[in-house]
Design a protein around this motif. Structure first.
Motif, PDB file in Angstrom:
ATOM      1  N   SER A 106      65.439 -58.540  99.128  1.00  0.00           N
ATOM      2  CA  SER A 106      64.675 -58.381  97.898  1.00  0.00           C
ATOM      3  C   SER A 106      63.241 -58.843  98.125  1.00  0.00           C
ATOM      4  CB  SER A 106      65.341 -59.178  96.766  1.00  0.00           C
ATOM      5  OG  SER A 106      64.695 -58.970  95.534  1.00  0.00           O
ATOM      6  N   MET A 107      62.492 -58.889  97.015  1.00  0.00           N
ATOM      7  CA  MET A 107      61.117 -59.387  97.020  1.00  0.00           C
ATOM      8  C   MET A 107      61.007 -60.463  95.944  1.00  0.00           C
ATOM      9  SD  MET A 107      59.149 -55.715  97.366  1.00  0.00           S
ATOM     10  CE  MET A 107      57.621 -56.398  97.972  1.00  0.00           C
ATOM     11  N   ILE A 198      72.487 -55.615 100.513  1.00  0.00           N
ATOM     12  CA  ILE A 198      72.347 -55.344  99.080  1.00  0.00           C
ATOM     13  C   ILE A 198      70.865 -55.399  98.743  1.00  0.00           C
ATOM     14  CG2 ILE A 198      72.981 -56.047  96.744  1.00  0.00           C
ATOM     15  CD1 ILE A 198      75.412 -57.449  97.921  1.00  0.00           C
ATOM     16  N   PHE A 199      70.273 -54.263  98.466  1.00  0.00           N
ATOM     17  CA  PHE A 199      68.859 -54.220  98.090  1.00  0.00           C
ATOM     18  C   PHE A 199      68.744 -54.426  96.592  1.00  0.00           C
ATOM     19  CE2 PHE A 199      68.711 -51.913 102.113  1.00  0.00           C
ATOM     20  CZ  PHE A 199      67.587 -52.468 102.697  1.00  0.00           C
ATOM     21  N   LEU A 200      67.897 -55.377  96.206  1.00  0.00           N
ATOM     22  CA  LEU A 200      67.665 -55.657  94.789  1.00  0.00           C
ATOM     23  C   LEU A 200      66.171 -55.535  94.513  1.00  0.00           C
ATOM     24  CD1 LEU A 200      68.739 -56.600  92.029  1.00  0.00           C
ATOM     25  CD2 LEU A 200      68.324 -58.955  92.774  1.00  0.00           C
ATOM     26  N   PHE A 201      65.811 -54.570  93.675  1.00  0.00           N
ATOM     27  CA  PHE A 201      64.411 -54.330  93.355  1.00  0.00           C
ATOM     28  C   PHE A 201      64.228 -54.297  91.845  1.00  0.00           C
ATOM     29  CE2 PHE A 201      64.885 -51.849  97.433  1.00  0.00           C
ATOM     30  CZ  PHE A 201      64.273 -52.812  98.223  1.00  0.00           C
ATOM     31  N   GLU A 286      55.533 -50.444  96.726  1.00  0.00           N
ATOM     32  CA  GLU A 286      56.350 -49.233  96.879  1.00  0.00           C
ATOM     33  C   GLU A 286      56.539 -48.877  98.347  1.00  0.00           C
ATOM     34  OE1 GLU A 286      54.442 -46.184  94.628  1.00  0.00           O
ATOM     35  OE2 GLU A 286      55.435 -46.745  92.743  1.00  0.00           O
ATOM     36  N   ASN A 287      55.495 -48.973  99.133  1.00  0.00           N
ATOM     37  CA  ASN A 287      55.582 -48.640 100.554  1.00  0.00           C
ATOM     38  C   ASN A 287      56.500 -49.613 101.297  1.00  0.00           C
ATOM     39  OD1 ASN A 287      53.809 -46.505 100.168  1.00  0.00           O
ATOM     40  ND2 ASN A 287      52.002 -47.696 100.743  1.00  0.00           N
ATOM     41  N   THR A 288      56.412 -50.890 100.957  1.00  0.00           N
ATOM     42  CA  THR A 288      57.281 -51.885 101.600  1.00  0.00           C
ATOM     43  C   THR A 288      58.740 -51.612 101.282  1.00  0.00           C
ATOM     44  OG1 THR A 288      55.530 -53.555 101.457  1.00  0.00           O
ATOM     45  CG2 THR A 288      57.778 -54.337 101.823  1.00  0.00           C
ATOM     46  N   THR A 289      59.004 -51.269 100.030  1.00  0.00           N
ATOM     47  CA  THR A 289      60.369 -50.945  99.624  1.00  0.00           C
ATOM     48  C   THR A 289      60.896 -49.726 100.372  1.00  0.00           C
ATOM     49  OG1 THR A 289      59.975 -51.870  97.411  1.00  0.00           O
ATOM     50  CG2 THR A 289      61.817 -50.351  97.664  1.00  0.00           C
ATOM     51  N   ALA A 290      60.089 -48.667 100.424  1.00  0.00           N
ATOM     52  CA  ALA A 290      60.509 -47.448 101.107  1.00  0.00           C
ATOM     53  C   ALA A 290      60.734 -47.685 102.599  1.00  0.00           C
ATOM     54  CB  ALA A 290      59.461 -46.350 100.896  1.00  0.00           C
ATOM     55  N   ILE A 303      71.819 -50.074  96.713  1.00  0.00           N
ATOM     56  CA  ILE A 303      70.550 -50.353  96.034  1.00  0.00           C
ATOM     57  C   ILE A 303      70.842 -50.700  94.574  1.00  0.00           C
ATOM     58  CG2 ILE A 303      68.267 -49.454  95.465  1.00  0.00           C
ATOM     59  CD1 ILE A 303      68.589 -47.449  97.739  1.00  0.00           C
ATOM     60  N   LEU A 304      70.353 -51.854  94.154  1.00  0.00           N
ATOM     61  CA  LEU A 304      70.496 -52.293  92.769  1.00  0.00           C
ATOM     62  C   LEU A 304      69.121 -52.566  92.177  1.00  0.00           C
ATOM     63  CD1 LEU A 304      73.413 -54.886  93.166  1.00  0.00           C
ATOM     64  CD2 LEU A 304      73.604 -52.498  92.445  1.00  0.00           C
ATOM     65  N   TYR A 305      69.039 -52.432  90.859  1.00  0.00           N
ATOM     66  CA  TYR A 305      67.797 -52.720  90.152  1.00  0.00           C
ATOM     67  C   TYR A 305      68.047 -53.796  89.103  1.00  0.00           C
ATOM     68  CZ  TYR A 305      65.786 -48.632  92.399  1.00  0.00           C
ATOM     69  OH  TYR A 305      65.337 -47.725  93.341  1.00  0.00           O
ATOM     70  N   TYR A 306      67.128 -54.714  89.039  1.00  0.00           N
ATOM     71  CA  TYR A 306      67.255 -55.855  88.138  1.00  0.00           C
ATOM     72  C   TYR A 306      67.467 -55.408  86.695  1.00  0.00           C
ATOM     73  CZ  TYR A 306      65.530 -59.580  85.096  1.00  0.00           C
ATOM     74  OH  TYR A 306      65.386 -60.483  84.089  1.00  0.00           O
ATOM     75  N   GLU A 307      66.723 -54.409  86.264  1.00  0.00           N
ATOM     76  CA  GLU A 307      66.827 -53.953  84.875  1.00  0.00           C
ATOM     77  C   GLU A 307      68.220 -53.419  84.555  1.00  0.00           C
ATOM     78  OE1 GLU A 307      62.494 -53.672  86.030  1.00  0.00           O
ATOM     79  OE2 GLU A 307      64.443 -53.231  86.936  1.00  0.00           O
TER      80      GLU A 307
END
Length: 317
Positions: A106-107, A198-201, A286-290, A303-307
């Motif tokens: 994550s970030m 597990i990617f969390l963005f 966005e570029n770092t995520t991609a 891929i998961l999203y906080y929202e």
């Protein structure tokens, strides 16, 4: 008479030409010696194969490890199920309890701390926090691998370590803490060790930026007594903030829900944003995520999203 003498001489010569008979006792001795040699050889070979050792010889017995039964899972899931053997303690009755490895990539200010808290609420899940925030642990590939081995071998002891049979173990790893600097080595480690990523963005990158600015404000100002902007650190701080709000209904509705009140505290913060660099900063995120997703596309990941999690905390992951 002459004939008799001739016959006698022939018979005598014939007997003299025959080899003398061997002694039966000598033959018996040879057979006994051969039997004894064969018996000794067979006994020594059998003893080696059976592995019989003396009871009085300490330290010679070899402990045979118990074979754990194959878990009732799909065949393609077997590489992701492990039976770690910690060096600091024995798993005892839990040694045949399968363990899965994961890493939350994550970030900062993307809800990873809150998400990790949800995971650690499970009695069999241990997520050990932001372990690579310490620079020496990500100094090079060797220190990174050494740290990963300790975590996944259940030798990493933290407040998240469970006394119950651990079923999943991992940690959260920020993308600016060595992942993007050594992507090939990390990806290879994940693939060979069966680690699930597990990617969390966050979908709303602008809100994430505001949260980052609020966190920097708190760090620089070293605020106390309920005046933090980015997050609330203690129940006392929540109560202090609630008492500072004189709207009684608002107090009743929000002060007993810490997470919602944290969001409201952050919503009150009005930072100054450099609009000249705004688009550039958002594009950079966005570029770092991609790029991270491209690096780990060959590994097992999700891929998961906080929202999405905030709206539905019961979503299956």
């Amino acid at each position: 008479m002459a004939d008799d003498d001739l016959c006698y001489c022939f018979t005598k010569d014939s007997f003299l030409g025959k080899a003398p008979k061997k002694s039966p006792l000598l033959l018996r001795m040879v057979v006994v010696v051969l039997l004894m040699a064969c018996s000794l050889y067979i006994s020594s070979v059998c003893l080696k194969q059976v592995g019989i050792v003396s009871v009085n010889s300490p330290g010679i017995f070899k402990v045979v490890e118990r074979q754990c039964p194959v878990p009732n899972i799909e065949p393609w899931e077997i590489p992701y199920v492990h039976y770690p053997k910690p060096t600091m303690y024995s798993r005892a009755e839990c040694e045949c309890n399968p363990v899965r490895y994961f890493a939350i990539l994550s970030m900062q200010r993307s809800g990873s701390g809150w998400f990790e808290t949800l995971l650690n609420n499970h009695t069999n899940v241990s997520s050990n926090g932001e372990i690579f925030s310490v620079k020496i642990r990500r100094r090079n590939v060797s220190t990174i691998v050494e740290t990963l081995d300790r975590v996944y071998n259940l030798d990493w002891l933290s407040s998240a370590s469970k006394n119950e049979c651990t079923a999943a173990v991992g940690f959260k790893w920020m993308l600016n803490q060595g992942v993007m600097q050594h992507p090939d080595e990390v990806v290879e480690y994940f693939r060979t060790r069966g680690v699930s990523a597990i990617f969390l963005f966050r979908r709303n990158l602008l809100r994430r930026m505001i949260s980052v600015l609020a966190n920097e404000y708190d760090r620089g100002a070293k605020l106390l007594n309920g005046t933090h902007k980015s997050h609330v650190h203690s129940p006392h701080e929540v109560l202090h903030s609630c008492l500072a709000d004189y709207r009684l209904l608002h107090f009743l509705h929000t002060c007993f829900d810490i997470s919602s009140f944290q969001a409201e505290i952050l919503a009150r913060y009005k930072p100054l944003i450099n609009t000249t660099l705004l688009i550039h900063n958002l594009k950079q995120v966005e570029n770092t995520t991609a790029q991270a997703l491209e690096y780990f596309k060959s590994t097992r990941h999700m891929i998961l999203y906080y929202e999405d999690i905030a709206k539905n905390r019961t979503v299956s992951i």
